[in-house]
Motif scaffolding. Structure first.
Motif, short mmCIF file in Angstrom:
data_model
loop_
_atom_site.label_atom_id
_atom_site.label_comp_id
_atom_site.label_asym_id
_atom_site.label_seq_id
_atom_site.Cartn_x
_atom_site.Cartn_y
_atom_site.Cartn_z
N MET A 248 0.99 -1.36 0.01
CA MET A 248 0.07 -0.46 0.06
C MET A 248 0.59 1.17 0.29
O MET A 248 0.62 2.33 -0.14
CB MET A 248 -0.71 0.00 1.05
CG MET A 248 -2.65 -1.02 0.95
SD MET A 248 -3.36 -0.34 2.31
CE MET A 248 -4.93 -0.95 1.32
N ASN A 249 1.38 1.21 0.79
CA ASN A 249 2.80 1.99 0.85
C ASN A 249 2.31 3.69 0.79
O ASN A 249 2.82 4.50 -0.37
CB ASN A 249 3.79 1.98 -0.67
CG ASN A 249 5.27 3.49 -0.01
OD1 ASN A 249 6.16 3.17 0.66
ND2 ASN A 249 5.65 3.55 -1.10
N LEU A 250 1.13 4.01 1.56
CA LEU A 250 0.10 5.51 2.19
C LEU A 250 1.16 6.27 2.34
O LEU A 250 2.29 6.05 3.04
CB LEU A 250 -0.75 5.00 2.90
CG LEU A 250 -1.91 3.71 2.57
CD1 LEU A 250 -2.41 3.81 3.41
CD2 LEU A 250 -1.89 4.38 1.55
N PRO A 251 1.23 7.83 2.19
CA PRO A 251 2.16 8.89 2.82
C PRO A 251 1.95 8.84 4.47
O PRO A 251 0.92 8.19 4.87
CB PRO A 251 1.28 9.70 2.55
CG PRO A 251 0.23 9.49 1.54
CD PRO A 251 0.15 7.97 1.23
N VAL A 252 2.94 9.03 5.16
CA VAL A 252 3.13 9.44 6.43
C VAL A 252 2.92 10.95 7.06
O VAL A 252 3.39 11.64 6.24
CB VAL A 252 3.35 7.97 7.24
CG1 VAL A 252 2.67 7.49 7.17
CG2 VAL A 252 4.76 7.89 6.33
N ALA A 253 2.82 10.70 8.05
CA ALA A 253 2.88 12.76 9.22
C ALA A 253 4.24 11.78 9.66
O ALA A 253 3.80 11.17 10.37
CB ALA A 253 2.02 12.91 9.60
N PRO A 254 4.75 13.19 10.21
CA PRO A 254 6.06 12.48 11.09
C PRO A 254 5.00 12.84 12.75
O PRO A 254 3.85 13.21 12.92
CB PRO A 254 6.69 14.25 11.39
CG PRO A 254 5.82 15.01 10.93
CD PRO A 254 5.11 14.11 9.30
N ASN A 255 5.54 11.92 13.61
CA ASN A 255 5.47 11.86 15.15
C ASN A 255 4.69 10.49 15.27
O ASN A 255 3.34 11.08 16.14
CB ASN A 255 5.52 12.57 15.92
CG ASN A 255 6.71 13.73 15.74
OD1 ASN A 255 6.61 15.59 14.84
ND2 ASN A 255 7.55 13.37 15.96
N THR A 256 4.08 10.15 14.10
CA THR A 256 3.17 9.03 14.50
C THR A 256 3.85 7.76 14.70
O THR A 256 4.35 7.39 14.17
CB THR A 256 2.25 8.94 13.18
OG1 THR A 256 2.64 8.80 11.67
CG2 THR A 256 1.82 10.45 13.08
N SER A 257 2.74 6.93 14.59
CA SER A 257 3.03 5.04 14.85
C SER A 257 3.17 4.55 13.49
O SER A 257 3.44 3.97 13.49
CB SER A 257 1.76 4.47 14.90
OG SER A 257 0.31 4.72 14.14
N GLY A 258 2.90 5.00 12.31
CA GLY A 258 2.85 4.43 10.81
C GLY A 258 1.83 3.99 10.93
O GLY A 258 1.10 3.25 11.62
#
Length: 628
Positions: free
Chosen positions: A532-542
């Protein structure tokens, strides 16, 4: 970059001895002695800019002056002192007071507004008016602007080159001409004529328009790279209504910020309530940009810490035109940032100056970089709420697509998950898992930060769901190939996973990865997750595969309809090996079978019923969540 300074015309006729009033009174309260020795001497000093665009009169400008039914023509006789003379019988004063109405330009001809391509043509469209009380022989007047001054900046243009942006042609729509008889604007035609503004530089321009409303009418036209976009303000667009982009206010200076892409045109607007008299619009001053500072209006004790900003002037002083704002709070507020820049939002960052300086709560840091315009920053106490989109720079907003970053997903829950009910390892008379209420608060089932060991998460603020699930149902395993691997889970117990009580999707996902390997081709479900390789944001669990308890929260959330969640069934990360032997045999309460086999729990999102499938079954889709 070029220096851009838009100086505002401010006609200030010396020291203000008279008050400009909104309406004109023609009542005379004193006799006017027409003897030359009692004549009123009018003089005028120019403020920041004249009709010619510089800082002095050119001389000869005509001004209409009316007292009662008498109208006389005055003109500027000395460009340096602003002295005014008349060839008519001059107005005089001996005692008392009387009302005077003045306006400029004094002409009975039509004033064309369509070509404002240079400063002289633009300022020729500027209309001035003053209503004053005459009570002395030396009179100095202050005029107000009757028109609306509009300014634009082509801020963003994704999909187009710098050269195409520099060559873009931007124009307004409005009335083609007016008459200005006795200081009253008489509109000619309809507000549908194209008006060519004065171009300040490649991406900035301005014009002077007739005040009025442009709702549901074409207003701004942009031609760029062979494409044409027209902006029409609408009451039905929330941001248009909030900022009143369709209203041209008399005497106001209104700034329009344009974002053009292949998807269309977006417009935001700032309006000065001060008007033209006391304001200079400076987009770049001495090569630098400026920012507003956020304010908290509801009395909350939030203190902001700034780096790279002169807090007295708002000038951005950071290296490479960047700056940061940090603060601590316990609520769900945040900063809305407007302007041409890049923004990164981080939570619970290490900051010596913000080590809980404002009490308990989360530390938030906004880094604003690559600044290419003045910046407007406001504090929004409802910045974080269910239904907001999360973006890859860590910020949140109402728009599904945001220029300059990727959309991560939708916030479906705020606050750490808590449950006051739990399933038991047995079935009731209805052949479904028994459920009981937890009466002791200390025993409530909670999501805790320890469930995210190994991630970048420092605290739990809320949860985000991906916008799309897998297009088709996927099986967890090909046949029985995964049986041995599924018997070797680490850090989580099979009994716990079979009961579906815990909010441990991240921990379950990691234990599955440890058990089967990162790239196991015998698990189509796992392969789909990795692909899936979805975009993530910083300081999250992923991203991770949610547990059944977390899938149930999505199904009952406000965003379930938005992502069409209830149309499908979903497999969870509750994969377990059912051991029916020993002192505490597993009864597989959510399934029909209880034998020495591997199962995966599935949620029917429509009715929120839980069931178990064999890993080789293909009855559920994959959807991902992350914790922030």
């Amino acid at each position: 970059m070029n220096k851009i300074t838009s100086n505002i015309r401010n006609y200030s006729f010396g020291l203000i001895l008279l008050s400009c009033m909104g309406g004109m009174s023609c009542t005379r309260e004193a006799d006017i002695d027409m003897t030359d020795t009692d004549r009123v001497v009018f003089s005028a000093n120019i403020g920041q800019a004249s009709r010619r665009g510089d800082n002095s009169w050119t001389g000869g400008e005509l001004i209409g002056m009316q007292v009662g039914e008498s109208v006389k023509t005055y003109r500027i006789s000395d460009a340096t002192t602003g002295a005014m003379v008349t060839d008519d019988e001059p107005y005089t004063w001996t005692s008392g007071e009387y009302q005077l109405h003045a306006w400029s330009p004094y002409t009975d001809k039509s004033i064309s507004l369509t070509d404002q391509s240079d400063a002289e043509k633009m300022f020729a469209c500027d209309l001035l008016e003053c209503n004053a009380t005459v009570n002395a022989k030396s009179v100095q007047l202050t005029f107000k602007h009757k028109m609306t001054r509009v300014w634009y900046e082509l801020q963003q243009f994704p999909g187009y080159t710098d050269e195409e942006a520099n060559n873009a042609v931007i124009s307004y729509y409005g009335y083609p001409s007016i008459k200005y008889t006795e200081g009253i604007i008489d509109k000619e035609g309809e507000p549908n004529s194209e008006i060519l503004p004065r171009k300040i530089d490649d991406r900035h321009g301005e014009a002077i328009l007739v005040p009025g409303e442009m709702w549901d009418k074409p207003f701004i036209k942009v031609v760029i790279g062979g494409d044409t976009y027209v902006y029409t303000p609408k009451h039905t667009v929330v941001t248009d209504e909030e900022r009143q982009t369709g209203v041209l206010k008399e005497g106001y200076n209104q700034r329009y910020y344009l974002k053009v892409s292949k998807k269309g045109i977006e417009v935001s607007m700032e309006s000065s309530s001060v008007g033209w008299e006391d304001e200079t619009v400076t987009e770049i001053k001495d090569g630098n940009y400026f920012t507003s500072l956020p304010k908290v209006e509801d009395g909350s004790d939030i203190q902001f810490t700034y780096e790279g900003i002169n807090t007295e002037t708002g000038e951005i002083t950071g290296e490479d035109k960047s700056f940061s704002i940090s603060y601590t709070e316990t609520g769900n507020g945040g900063l809305d940032i407007e302007g041409n820049c890049e923004v990164k939002r981080e939570t619970n960052v290490q900051s010596a100056s913000l080590s809980q300086a404002n009490g308990e709560g989360s530390v938030h840091k906004y880094t604003i970089s690559k600044v290419a315009s003045d910046i407007k920053i406001t504090y929004n106490k409802e910045y974080l709420k269910v239904g907001k989109y999360m973006y890859s720079n860590g910020t949140f907003g109402d728009d599904a697509v945001k220029e300059g970053c990727e959309t991560v997903g939708l916030v479906y829950k705020l606050g750490a998950s808590v449950s006051t009910k739990k399933y038991l390892n047995e079935k009731g008379d209805d052949n479904k898992a028994k459920e009981e209420t937890i009466t002791n608060e200390a025993d409530y089932i909670k999501d805790v930060i320890e469930n995210y060991t190994g991630s970048d998460l420092k605290s739990i603020t809320g949860y985000v769901v991906a916008l799309n699930a897998s297009p088709e149902n996927i099986n967890w395993a090909n046949g029985d190939t995964m049986e041995d691997a599924f018997k070797t889970f680490e850090n989580t117990e099979d009994m716990e996973r079979s009961l579906a009580n815990e909010f441990k999707g991240y921990a379950y996902t990691k234990s599955i990865e440890t058990a089967i390997g990162e790239n196991n081709t015998n698990s189509p479900f796992w392969s789909a997750f990795k692909a899936m390789n979805l975009p993530v944001a910083p300081n999250t669990s992923g991203w991770y595969i949610p547990s059944i308890a977390q899938l149930k929260e999505i199904a009952s959330s406000e965003v379930a309809e938005t992502i069409k969640f209830k149309d499908n069934s979903y497999y969870s990360s509750n994969v377990y090996h059912c051991n029916t032997s020993g002192d505490n045999p597993m009864k597989n309460p959510h399934g029909n079978n209880a034998n020495d086999h591997t199962y995966v729990l599935k949620l029917n999102a429509a009715n929120q019923e839980i069931s178990s499938d064999y890993p080789s079954d293909k009855h559920g889709k994959l959807i991902l969540i992350l914790t922030f």
